[in-house]
Design an enzyme around this catalytic site. Sequence first.
Site, short mmCIF file in Angstrom:
data_model
loop_
_atom_site.label_atom_id
_atom_site.label_comp_id
_atom_site.label_asym_id
_atom_site.label_seq_id
_atom_site.Cartn_x
_atom_site.Cartn_y
_atom_site.Cartn_z
N ASP A 29 0.34 2.76 1.53
CA ASP A 29 0.73 3.06 2.91
C ASP A 29 1.00 4.55 3.02
O ASP A 29 1.74 5.13 2.23
CB ASP A 29 1.98 2.26 3.29
CG ASP A 29 2.34 2.42 4.77
OD1 ASP A 29 2.17 1.46 5.53
OD2 ASP A 29 2.79 3.51 5.17
N ASP A 67 -3.15 2.97 8.59
CA ASP A 67 -2.67 3.78 7.46
C ASP A 67 -2.27 2.95 6.25
O ASP A 67 -1.49 3.38 5.42
CB ASP A 67 -1.50 4.67 7.90
CG ASP A 67 -0.18 3.94 7.93
OD1 ASP A 67 -0.18 2.73 8.21
OD2 ASP A 67 0.85 4.59 7.65
N GLU A 68 -2.87 1.75 6.14
CA GLU A 68 -2.39 0.82 5.13
C GLU A 68 -3.53 0.02 4.51
O GLU A 68 -4.33 -0.56 5.25
CB GLU A 68 -1.48 -0.14 5.86
CG GLU A 68 -0.29 -0.59 5.12
CD GLU A 68 0.68 -1.24 6.10
OE1 GLU A 68 1.06 -2.37 5.83
OE2 GLU A 68 1.02 -0.63 7.13
N1 DCP Z 1 2.97 3.85 15.03
C1 DCP Z 1 3.11 3.83 16.43
N2 DCP Z 1 4.15 3.17 17.02
C2 DCP Z 1 5.09 2.55 16.26
C3 DCP Z 1 4.97 2.55 14.86
C4 DCP Z 1 3.90 3.23 14.27
O1 DCP Z 1 2.25 4.40 17.13
N3 DCP Z 1 6.13 1.93 16.84
C5 DCP Z 1 1.86 4.62 14.44
C6 DCP Z 1 2.34 6.00 14.05
C7 DCP Z 1 2.53 5.93 12.55
C8 DCP Z 1 1.46 4.94 12.16
O2 DCP Z 1 1.37 4.01 13.25
O3 DCP Z 1 2.36 7.20 11.94
C9 DCP Z 1 1.79 4.18 10.88
O4 DCP Z 1 3.01 3.47 11.04
P1 DCP Z 1 4.00 3.18 9.87
O5 DCP Z 1 4.87 2.06 10.28
O6 DCP Z 1 3.25 3.04 8.59
O7 DCP Z 1 4.96 4.46 9.80
P2 DCP Z 1 4.67 5.96 9.36
O8 DCP Z 1 3.39 6.08 8.60
O9 DCP Z 1 4.78 6.86 10.53
O10 DCP Z 1 5.90 6.27 8.40
P3 DCP Z 1 6.24 5.68 6.95
O11 DCP Z 1 5.17 4.71 6.57
O12 DCP Z 1 6.31 6.87 6.04
O13 DCP Z 1 7.57 5.03 7.10
CA CA Z 2 2.92 4.59 6.96
CA CA Z 3 1.79 1.34 7.91
#
Ligand code: DCP
Ligand code: CA
Ligand code: CA
Length: 349
Positions: A7, A105-106
């Site tokens: 991720d 992203d996963e």
């Molecule tokens: N995303 C979004 N709205 C949300 C949650 C996430 O648009 N409520 C989008 C933005 C994030 C991406 O999806 O960058 C991936 O979500 P993740 O939950 O994997 O979170 P991040 O990658 O941002 O942070 P991390 O995985 O480091 O906690």
């Molecule tokens: Ca992420």
């Molecule tokens: Ca994710």
Amino acid sequence: MVVVHIDMDYFFGACEELRHSELKGKPFVVGTAAEKDKMRGVVQTANYEARKYGIKSGMPTMQAFKLYSELSYFKEDYDYYESISKRIESLLASYHKPIERMSIDEFAIDFGKESYYESELTAKEMKERINKEIGLPCTVGVSYSKTFAKMACDSAKPNGFKVIKEEEIKEFLGNKDVSKLPGIGVKTEARLKEMGISRIGELAAANPLLLIDKFGSFGKEMFELANGIDRSKIVERAETLSIGRESTLEEPTADMQKIDKKLGELSHEVKRELDKKGYVFKSVSVKARYQDFTEAIRNASLTHYSNSEELMLGMAHKLMEKLVGDKEVRKVGVRVSSLSGGIGQRRLA
Ligand code: DCP
Ligand code: CA
Ligand code: CA
């Protein structure tokens, strides 16, 4: 079975940082609204510096600015993040293992019967290469199933690497809040709390019949998960499909002429399969297994889609030359990926 879950860290934010190096180390968010209307939108992600102020995904941007007024702001650019996601995917696809793209992203990757030792080495290399070649940080979880690999990953954020083996799962899960189990949202969490269950260890010790009575088949599933039993499967999607063939050479050799003959046969078979399914390809990779049973893989991509066997073989030859050098190989493989078209897909369209 070994599963590797990857991720990306603060994904949309990390992508912005790639093209705005001045952001490094400063708190910033990516949000839904245009810059001029930023206060009307919602935060999609915050980098880890901004998270220190309590800013997080899903929060109104207005609230985020109240928590930290000097915050930098970017409007999301989904196509750009998607293009980076595709590059990560093709890097991972070059390892020739079944991949499920779980979100932008996963990724969950099936390492099959490989040992933890081997899997860890490869998974660390994947992390390193994503960091070096794409320029982004990620966190990696390794375990014996899809759900637990994801949980291992979640527990190691950011920029982490965590392995949880079968014999470690009870301890890993026991004290965690039930909400940490994928699939348990706020409603289920509240209903479990009413039953006096707030930790996964308590869920594991609960009466399964009672859980089934309250939650149906999901009750059974969460009871099993709490006890370390995970039936979820890795499902490859059409976009991540690849077609490959591999074969052992008559005898180990470093002679490119002999190897080319085999590559020719393999490319021909791959081409037939490709035509049968109606796909065209953009990436070619080759694999060599050496005398000591170690393996190496190289891949290259075209700028356009092709169905040419000649082109496939030409690329396979060039890539293989680099892998062979003067080392003897005993087994070789050719694979095409980044496929497009497909008879089934066309019918659907
Ligand atoms: N995303 C979004 N709205 C949300 C949650 C996430 O648009 N409520 C989008 C933005 C994030 C991406 O999806 O960058 C991936 O979500 P993740 O939950 O994997 O979170 P991040 O990658 O941002 O942070 P991390 O995985 O480091 O906690
Ligand atoms: Ca992420
Ligand atoms: Ca994710």
